[in-house]
Design an enzyme around this catalytic site. Structure first.
Site, PDB file in Angstrom:
ATOM      1  CG  HIS A  70      -2.093   0.814   1.251  1.00  0.00           C
ATOM      2  ND1 HIS A  70      -2.458   1.616   0.205  1.00  0.00           N
ATOM      3  CD2 HIS A  70      -3.001   1.085   2.238  1.00  0.00           C
ATOM      4  CE1 HIS A  70      -3.526   2.320   0.544  1.00  0.00           C
ATOM      5  NE2 HIS A  70      -3.864   2.022   1.781  1.00  0.00           N
ATOM      6  CG  HIS A 126      -3.849   0.803  -8.238  1.00  0.00           C
ATOM      7  ND1 HIS A 126      -5.176   0.734  -7.931  1.00  0.00           N
ATOM      8  CD2 HIS A 126      -3.283   1.635  -7.334  1.00  0.00           C
ATOM      9  CE1 HIS A 126      -5.408   1.501  -6.887  1.00  0.00           C
ATOM     10  NE2 HIS A 126      -4.281   2.062  -6.499  1.00  0.00           N
ATOM     11  CG  ASP A 147       3.292   4.730  -3.811  1.00  0.00           C
ATOM     12  OD1 ASP A 147       3.273   5.865  -3.312  1.00  0.00           O
ATOM     13  OD2 ASP A 147       2.599   3.780  -3.405  1.00  0.00           O
TER      14      ASP A 147
HETATM   15  N1  ACO Z   1       5.296  -6.525 -10.646  1.00  0.00           N
HETATM   16  C1  ACO Z   1       5.232  -7.727 -11.255  1.00  0.00           C
HETATM   17  N2  ACO Z   1       4.114  -8.461 -11.371  1.00  0.00           N
HETATM   18  C2  ACO Z   1       2.999  -7.940 -10.817  1.00  0.00           C
HETATM   19  C3  ACO Z   1       2.986  -6.697 -10.173  1.00  0.00           C
HETATM   20  C4  ACO Z   1       4.195  -5.970 -10.114  1.00  0.00           C
HETATM   21  N3  ACO Z   1       4.263  -4.776  -9.501  1.00  0.00           N
HETATM   22  N4  ACO Z   1       1.731  -6.424  -9.736  1.00  0.00           N
HETATM   23  C5  ACO Z   1       0.989  -7.489 -10.082  1.00  0.00           C
HETATM   24  N5  ACO Z   1       1.749  -8.400 -10.733  1.00  0.00           N
HETATM   25  C6  ACO Z   1       1.288  -9.663 -11.344  1.00  0.00           C
HETATM   26  C7  ACO Z   1       1.033 -10.712 -10.278  1.00  0.00           C
HETATM   27  O1  ACO Z   1       2.174 -11.478 -10.017  1.00  0.00           O
HETATM   28  C8  ACO Z   1      -0.082 -11.491 -10.926  1.00  0.00           C
HETATM   29  O2  ACO Z   1       0.482 -12.307 -11.915  1.00  0.00           O
HETATM   30  P1  ACO Z   1      -0.127 -13.791 -12.203  1.00  0.00           P
HETATM   31  O3  ACO Z   1      -1.508 -13.513 -12.752  1.00  0.00           O
HETATM   32  O4  ACO Z   1       0.809 -14.387 -13.171  1.00  0.00           O
HETATM   33  O5  ACO Z   1      -0.175 -14.486 -10.870  1.00  0.00           O
HETATM   34  C9  ACO Z   1      -0.905 -10.437 -11.635  1.00  0.00           C
HETATM   35  O6  ACO Z   1       0.007  -9.385 -11.945  1.00  0.00           O
HETATM   36  C10 ACO Z   1      -2.065  -9.883 -10.811  1.00  0.00           C
HETATM   37  O7  ACO Z   1      -1.538  -9.455  -9.552  1.00  0.00           O
HETATM   38  P2  ACO Z   1      -2.370  -9.407  -8.220  1.00  0.00           P
HETATM   39  O8  ACO Z   1      -1.446  -9.486  -7.039  1.00  0.00           O
HETATM   40  O9  ACO Z   1      -3.488 -10.391  -8.276  1.00  0.00           O
HETATM   41  O10 ACO Z   1      -3.010  -7.966  -8.311  1.00  0.00           O
HETATM   42  P3  ACO Z   1      -3.656  -7.172  -7.108  1.00  0.00           P
HETATM   43  O11 ACO Z   1      -4.700  -6.315  -7.689  1.00  0.00           O
HETATM   44  O12 ACO Z   1      -4.051  -8.075  -6.003  1.00  0.00           O
HETATM   45  O13 ACO Z   1      -2.431  -6.304  -6.571  1.00  0.00           O
HETATM   46  C11 ACO Z   1      -0.953  -4.555  -6.104  1.00  0.00           C
HETATM   47  C12 ACO Z   1      -2.314  -4.941  -6.696  1.00  0.00           C
HETATM   48  C13 ACO Z   1      -0.852  -5.048  -4.640  1.00  0.00           C
HETATM   49  C14 ACO Z   1      -0.816  -3.030  -6.073  1.00  0.00           C
HETATM   50  C15 ACO Z   1       0.174  -5.198  -6.956  1.00  0.00           C
HETATM   51  O14 ACO Z   1       0.097  -4.731  -8.275  1.00  0.00           O
HETATM   52  C16 ACO Z   1       1.565  -4.949  -6.380  1.00  0.00           C
HETATM   53  O15 ACO Z   1       2.016  -5.689  -5.500  1.00  0.00           O
HETATM   54  N6  ACO Z   1       2.275  -3.867  -6.860  1.00  0.00           N
HETATM   55  C17 ACO Z   1       3.562  -3.533  -6.339  1.00  0.00           C
HETATM   56  C18 ACO Z   1       3.412  -2.772  -5.037  1.00  0.00           C
HETATM   57  C19 ACO Z   1       2.896  -1.358  -5.244  1.00  0.00           C
HETATM   58  O16 ACO Z   1       3.370  -0.621  -6.094  1.00  0.00           O
HETATM   59  N7  ACO Z   1       1.928  -0.975  -4.395  1.00  0.00           N
HETATM   60  C20 ACO Z   1       1.348   0.372  -4.425  1.00  0.00           C
HETATM   61  C21 ACO Z   1      -0.079   0.351  -4.831  1.00  0.00           C
HETATM   62  S1  ACO Z   1      -0.668   1.998  -4.954  1.00  0.00           S
HETATM   63  C22 ACO Z   1      -1.018   2.427  -3.378  1.00  0.00           C
HETATM   64  O17 ACO Z   1      -1.325   1.673  -2.519  1.00  0.00           O
HETATM   65  C23 ACO Z   1      -0.885   3.815  -3.071  1.00  0.00           C
END
Ligand code: ACO
Length: 425
Positions: free
Chosen positions: A268, A309, A366
């Site tokens: 987050h 996201h 971010d």
């Molecule tokens: N890098 C690489 N792969 C990713 C990323 C990433 N940043 N984000 C998602 N994926 C992939 C996952 O591995 C998954 O792949 P799969 O289908 O092969 O298993 C797919 O994309 C879907 O990912 P989920 O985790 O199901 O997506 P979710 O909506 O639950 O997660 C989140 C969203 C937590 C923001 C995620 O994209 C992430 O971890 N990002 C990196 C952390 C980040 O930048 N957080 C800030 C969010 S903005 C905020 O809170 C202000």
């Protein structure tokens, strides 16, 4: 049969049920009617992490993740960033309308007059190790602040809520800045009511180390923009915590402490800190391609931080504004952060790479914000605190809306029990 209904046939009993549809939504409580017999509890929805469950009706923030749209009270966030001050947008988020000139002046004065925290906080902050994480410290300080504001427990009084909404917004920067000063062994600077919100915060952070510090007007504007972009984001993890804690009618200080804790996590608000650490560990553009390969095959041991996201499946509109702002801030401070090249290379590769394209992973808020904070000489551990300060406005608006919503009750999800059946010893 009304067309605004959903017909469900339960193949276990061959019975058909008609559920009303409102706002493209069915009430999961209506599923309870679906039973195999009279003793049956009834059907529930199973939705871990609430990925497809609306928990409230809200008029604060609108997001269309597919189109990359973010609006507060109907106004696009980029327009607000360009044309309003931070406290103007804060008042809009809280009250639903942009304040008149007079109302804005009165609100600015109210906030400025309420910035001082009880003097006990000098000793409390000094009790922390100087290298304590600022988010852990802030959680404790906001919880403690609630104990000095016991009347805030009267959450049913609109006047009491208003007073503490203003106080929390006013005092958050003071606690953040004093914690920062303590971590550097510097003097605590009292809030200066003659300064704007952002100028006051910067001054409280910087003047202890530099008695001649005067916040540059363009830096103040840049911080205002960052605050506007971080102010609210509808039902995210921390807003959900704020509403959940508030639903037990706990005071708003306890709710904000919980929301800060939720924001702390690297998935987050903690992502801004993680992005900068990632960029620093890469250091130069030539490391990017290898790292990206590792992200995809899992050998990098991390995701690409600042990407992806839950709701945006397009470029996060806040990232667009922040990317532009980064260049302006580099001009103001007179140096270009070389890590911007690493960030741009990561973005370039990701936007062309099938893995990221297929999963609709774009830069989020971010991805570039940390580079601006670094240019402003703010240490990386403070980044999430700089997110928590403006998000306090969003949390409080969500809380106020929840308290006024007659449909809300104490938040209490259901579970599917997977443990043992009854056993005896
Ligand atoms: N890098 C690489 N792969 C990713 C990323 C990433 N940043 N984000 C998602 N994926 C992939 C996952 O591995 C998954 O792949 P799969 O289908 O092969 O298993 C797919 O994309 C879907 O990912 P989920 O985790 O199901 O997506 P979710 O909506 O639950 O997660 C989140 C969203 C937590 C923001 C995620 O994209 C992430 O971890 N990002 C990196 C952390 C980040 O930048 N957080 C800030 C969010 S903005 C905020 O809170 C202000």
């Amino acid at each position: 049969m009304s067309s605004d209904t959903l017909s469900i046939t339960d193949n276990r009993t061959k019975k058909t049920y008609e559920l009303p549809i409102t706002d493209d939504t069915i009430r999961t409580m209506d599923l309870r009617k679906i039973k195999v017999n009279d003793q049956d509890f009834g059907m529930m929805g199973y939705d871990p992490a609430f990925t497809n469950t609306a928990s409230c009706r809200s008029a604060i923030t609108f997001i269309d993740g597919g189109k990359g749209i973010l609006r507060y009270r109907g106004y696009p966030v980029d327009q607000l960033a360009e044309k309003t001050s931070w406290l103007q947008t804060a008042k809009l988020i809280l009250d639903g309308e942009l304040p008149s000139k007079e109302a804005l002046a009165a609100w600015e004065q109210e906030v400025a007059a309420d910035g001082m925290v009880p003097s006990n906080f000098h000793a409390m902050i000094k009790a922390f190790e100087p290298n304590a994480h600022p988010m852990g410290r802030l959680i404790a300080m906001i919880g403690a602040l609630g104990t000095f504001n016991t009347d805030s427990k009267d959450v049913h009084s609109a006047d009491v809520r208003k007073k503490h909404i203003t106080r929390l917004i006013a005092q958050m920067p003071t606690l953040a800045a004093w914690g920062f000063a303590h971590s550097r062994g510097e003097k605590f600077i009292d809030p200066d009511p003659s300064l704007s919100y952002s100028a006051n915060f910067l001054t409280m952070m910087k003047k202890g180390g530099d008695p001649n510090y005067v916040a540059h007007a363009d830096v103040v504007k840049a911080l205002d923009v960052l605050f506007i972009l971080h102010a609210d984001h509808e039902q995210n993890c921390s807003a959900n915590v704020m509403r959940s804690i508030g639903s037990s009618h706990a005071d708003p200080y306890s709710g904000i402490a919980g929301a800060i804790a939720a924001l702390y996590g690297p998935l987050h608000g903690g992502a801004n800190e993680a992005v900068l650490k990632m960029l620093k560990s890469l250091g130069t553009k030539d490391k990017v391609a290898g790292f990206m390969k590792g992200v995809k095959d899992g050998t990098a041991g991390t995701r690409l931080m600042g990407f992806g996201h839950r709701v945006y499946k397009n470029y996060d509109p806040r990232a667009t504004v922040i990317k532009g702002l980064a260049s302006k801030v580099f001009e103001i401070v007179g140096e270009r952060n070389p890590l911007i090249d690493v960030a741009m290379e990561l973005e370039r590769i990701a936007l062309e790479d099938e893995y990221f394209v297929k999963r609709k992973l774009y830069p989020n808020v971010d991805f570039y914000s940390g580079l601006i904070y670094e240019a402003l000489r703010i240490p990386v551990e403070m980044y999430t605190v700089l997110f928590a300060i403006p998000r306090t406005v969003g949390w409080l608006a969500q809380w106020e809306e929840m308290i006024q919503d007659k449909e809300q009750k104490i938040a209490r999800p259901r579970q599917i029990y997977t443990g043992s059946a009854e056993r005896s010893i």
